[in-house]
Design a protein around this motif. Sequence first.
Motif, PDB file in Angstrom:
ATOM      1  N   TYR A  40     -13.001  -6.860   0.100  1.00 36.29           N
ATOM      2  CA  TYR A  40     -11.711  -6.734  -0.573  1.00 36.29           C
ATOM      3  C   TYR A  40     -10.713  -5.949   0.268  1.00 36.29           C
ATOM      4  N   CYS A  41      -9.462  -6.269   0.071  1.00 41.85           N
ATOM      5  CA  CYS A  41      -8.365  -5.398   0.456  1.00 41.85           C
ATOM      6  C   CYS A  41      -7.834  -4.799  -0.840  1.00 41.85           C
ATOM      7  N   ARG A  42      -7.734  -3.474  -0.877  1.00 38.11           N
ATOM      8  CA  ARG A  42      -7.196  -2.793  -2.056  1.00 38.11           C
ATOM      9  C   ARG A  42      -6.035  -1.907  -1.625  1.00 38.11           C
ATOM     10  N   VAL A  43      -5.001  -1.875  -2.450  1.00 40.97           N
ATOM     11  CA  VAL A  43      -3.778  -1.153  -2.091  1.00 40.97           C
ATOM     12  C   VAL A  43      -3.366  -0.230  -3.227  1.00 40.97           C
ATOM     13  N   LEU A  44      -2.987   0.988  -2.868  1.00 41.42           N
ATOM     14  CA  LEU A  44      -2.430   1.956  -3.801  1.00 41.42           C
ATOM     15  C   LEU A  44      -1.014   2.290  -3.344  1.00 41.42           C
ATOM     16  N   THR A  45      -0.042   2.246  -4.255  1.00 42.26           N
ATOM     17  CA  THR A  45       1.328   2.638  -3.933  1.00 42.26           C
ATOM     18  C   THR A  45       1.757   3.779  -4.846  1.00 42.26           C
ATOM     19  N   VAL A  46       2.550   4.683  -4.285  1.00 47.65           N
ATOM     20  CA  VAL A  46       3.119   5.794  -5.054  1.00 47.65           C
ATOM     21  C   VAL A  46       4.606   5.835  -4.741  1.00 47.65           C
ATOM     22  N   ASN A  47       5.438   5.692  -5.775  1.00 50.49           N
ATOM     23  CA  ASN A  47       6.876   5.527  -5.592  1.00 50.49           C
ATOM     24  C   ASN A  47       7.629   6.540  -6.449  1.00 50.49           C
ATOM     25  N   ASN A  48       8.441   7.388  -5.790  1.00 56.19           N
ATOM     26  CA  ASN A  48       9.242   8.362  -6.541  1.00 56.19           C
ATOM     27  C   ASN A  48      10.689   7.919  -6.715  1.00 56.19           C
ATOM     28  N   GLY A  49      10.957   6.658  -6.422  1.00 57.82           N
ATOM     29  CA  GLY A  49      12.300   6.127  -6.557  1.00 57.82           C
ATOM     30  C   GLY A  49      13.111   6.218  -5.295  1.00 57.82           C
ATOM     31  N   THR A  50      12.715   7.094  -4.406  1.00 57.92           N
ATOM     32  CA  THR A  50      13.394   7.261  -3.121  1.00 57.92           C
ATOM     33  C   THR A  50      12.519   6.794  -1.971  1.00 57.92           C
ATOM     34  N   ARG A  51      11.243   7.038  -2.114  1.00 57.68           N
ATOM     35  CA  ARG A  51      10.294   6.704  -1.047  1.00 57.68           C
ATOM     36  C   ARG A  51       9.021   6.157  -1.669  1.00 57.68           C
ATOM     37  N   ARG A  52       8.516   5.100  -1.076  1.00 56.06           N
ATOM     38  CA  ARG A  52       7.265   4.497  -1.531  1.00 56.06           C
ATOM     39  C   ARG A  52       6.204   4.694  -0.453  1.00 56.06           C
ATOM     40  N   ASN A  53       5.087   5.337  -0.820  1.00 56.81           N
ATOM     41  CA  ASN A  53       3.943   5.482   0.081  1.00 56.81           C
ATOM     42  C   ASN A  53       2.910   4.419  -0.248  1.00 56.81           C
ATOM     43  N   VAL A  54       2.297   3.868   0.768  1.00 55.25           N
ATOM     44  CA  VAL A  54       1.358   2.759   0.607  1.00 55.25           C
ATOM     45  C   VAL A  54       0.062   3.073   1.351  1.00 55.25           C
ATOM     46  N   ILE A  55      -1.063   2.954   0.650  1.00 57.09           N
ATOM     47  CA  ILE A  55      -2.380   3.118   1.259  1.00 57.09           C
ATOM     48  C   ILE A  55      -3.119   1.793   1.167  1.00 57.09           C
ATOM     49  N   VAL A  56      -3.536   1.266   2.302  1.00 57.83           N
ATOM     50  CA  VAL A  56      -4.245  -0.010   2.387  1.00 57.83           C
ATOM     51  C   VAL A  56      -5.693   0.260   2.774  1.00 57.83           C
ATOM     52  N   VAL A  57      -6.625  -0.066   1.885  1.00 57.37           N
ATOM     53  CA  VAL A  57      -8.048   0.143   2.146  1.00 57.37           C
ATOM     54  C   VAL A  57      -8.746  -1.212   2.212  1.00 57.37           C
ATOM     55  N   SER A  58      -9.405  -1.495   3.325  1.00 58.58           N
ATOM     56  CA  SER A  58     -10.069  -2.784   3.514  1.00 58.58           C
ATOM     57  C   SER A  58     -11.560  -2.591   3.734  1.00 58.58           C
ATOM     58  N   ASP A  59     -12.340  -3.556   3.262  1.00 58.87           N
ATOM     59  CA  ASP A  59     -13.787  -3.547   3.505  1.00 58.87           C
ATOM     60  C   ASP A  59     -14.054  -4.092   4.903  1.00 58.87           C
ATOM     61  N   ILE A  60     -13.852  -3.238   5.900  1.00 64.21           N
ATOM     62  CA  ILE A  60     -14.086  -3.579   7.300  1.00 64.21           C
ATOM     63  C   ILE A  60     -14.712  -2.381   7.984  1.00 64.21           C
ATOM     64  N   ILE A  61     -15.402  -2.627   9.101  1.00 56.85           N
ATOM     65  CA  ILE A  61     -16.080  -1.537   9.789  1.00 56.85           C
ATOM     66  C   ILE A  61     -15.096  -0.653  10.516  1.00 56.85           C
ATOM     67  N   SER A  62     -14.049  -1.239  11.102  1.00 55.92           N
ATOM     68  CA  SER A  62     -13.024  -0.459  11.788  1.00 55.92           C
ATOM     69  C   SER A  62     -11.810  -1.336  12.030  1.00 55.92           C
ATOM     70  N   SER A  63     -10.693  -0.678  12.234  1.00 50.45           N
ATOM     71  CA  SER A  63      -9.476  -1.417  12.578  1.00 50.45           C
ATOM     72  C   SER A  63      -8.819  -0.739  13.759  1.00 50.45           C
ATOM     73  N   GLY A  64      -8.228  -1.520  14.621  1.00 54.32           N
ATOM     74  CA  GLY A  64      -7.680  -0.990  15.854  1.00 54.32           C
ATOM     75  C   GLY A  64      -6.261  -0.467  15.697  1.00 54.32           C
ATOM     76  N   GLN A  65      -5.876   0.428  16.606  1.00 58.47           N
ATOM     77  CA  GLN A  65      -4.518   0.949  16.599  1.00 58.47           C
ATOM     78  C   GLN A  65      -3.485  -0.171  16.711  1.00 58.47           C
ATOM     79  N   VAL A  66      -3.726  -1.120  17.587  1.00 55.06           N
ATOM     80  CA  VAL A  66      -2.746  -2.191  17.789  1.00 55.06           C
ATOM     81  C   VAL A  66      -2.590  -3.027  16.529  1.00 55.06           C
ATOM     82  N   GLN A  67      -3.704  -3.423  15.923  1.00 52.98           N
ATOM     83  CA  GLN A  67      -3.649  -4.261  14.732  1.00 52.98           C
ATOM     84  C   GLN A  67      -2.908  -3.560  13.593  1.00 52.98           C
ATOM     85  N   CYS A  68      -3.186  -2.271  13.410  1.00 55.46           N
ATOM     86  CA  CYS A  68      -2.548  -1.533  12.319  1.00 55.46           C
ATOM     87  C   CYS A  68      -1.073  -1.273  12.600  1.00 55.46           C
TER      88      CYS A  68
END
Length: 230
Positions: A40-68
Amino acid sequence: MSRVTVGAAENVIEVPLFAELGGYGPFLGRRNIGVRDNLYCRVLTVNNGTRRNVIVVSDIISSGQVQCRLMRMQLAEEFALYPESIMFMGTHTHSGACISCCDVGYGDENAEFYDNWKRTVRKTVRDAINSEEEVTALAGKATIRKALGKRRTMGKDQHTDPEIRFVKFVRKDGSVKTLVHNHAMHGVVFGRQRYVSADWMGEANRLIKERAMAEIPIFWGFLMNIFRSI
């Protein structure tokens, strides 16, 4: 006080048949011959009306700097986000395909899986943003009932982690929108099977949903990238 809303969403990342599965040792050449449990890819967002923070969590062993970094730029442009407000993480499953090579011999990048991952990330971020609502955040920790796993150490205290930590986001009606949880134990369970699996982290998420503890469970995985590109 600003109004804060939280969004959460999940979608399955499709794994191509015969894609190499990363982990368990160098040059094993394990290939996907079927799915034990979905990634799965699962995403959590937190929005205060001015700024939205996004956390993307994936079921993978690792992800590279370039890809991200590339994915971060695409998400920032498509959803009008600050790039430094986007975090990528992986659960570190050892039975999923790779979007990047984590180490020589431990699984090569699969181009088709990488494309599936990118498409799924974009959809899941969109779904999470569209689901944003006011919730109450509650944090806590719980002592596990018995020791799980051992550290790779010669010391007497070889227990991996005595506690599970969590944050849950609760709606006004008392239902739990999402439960973010973590237990520091290496994500290897199912041996050298050639089946796609999210390892014990995926099983924990499955049980949380099965027992109606939360609508969307998110395992706070290993940090694969950081809020700000370096």
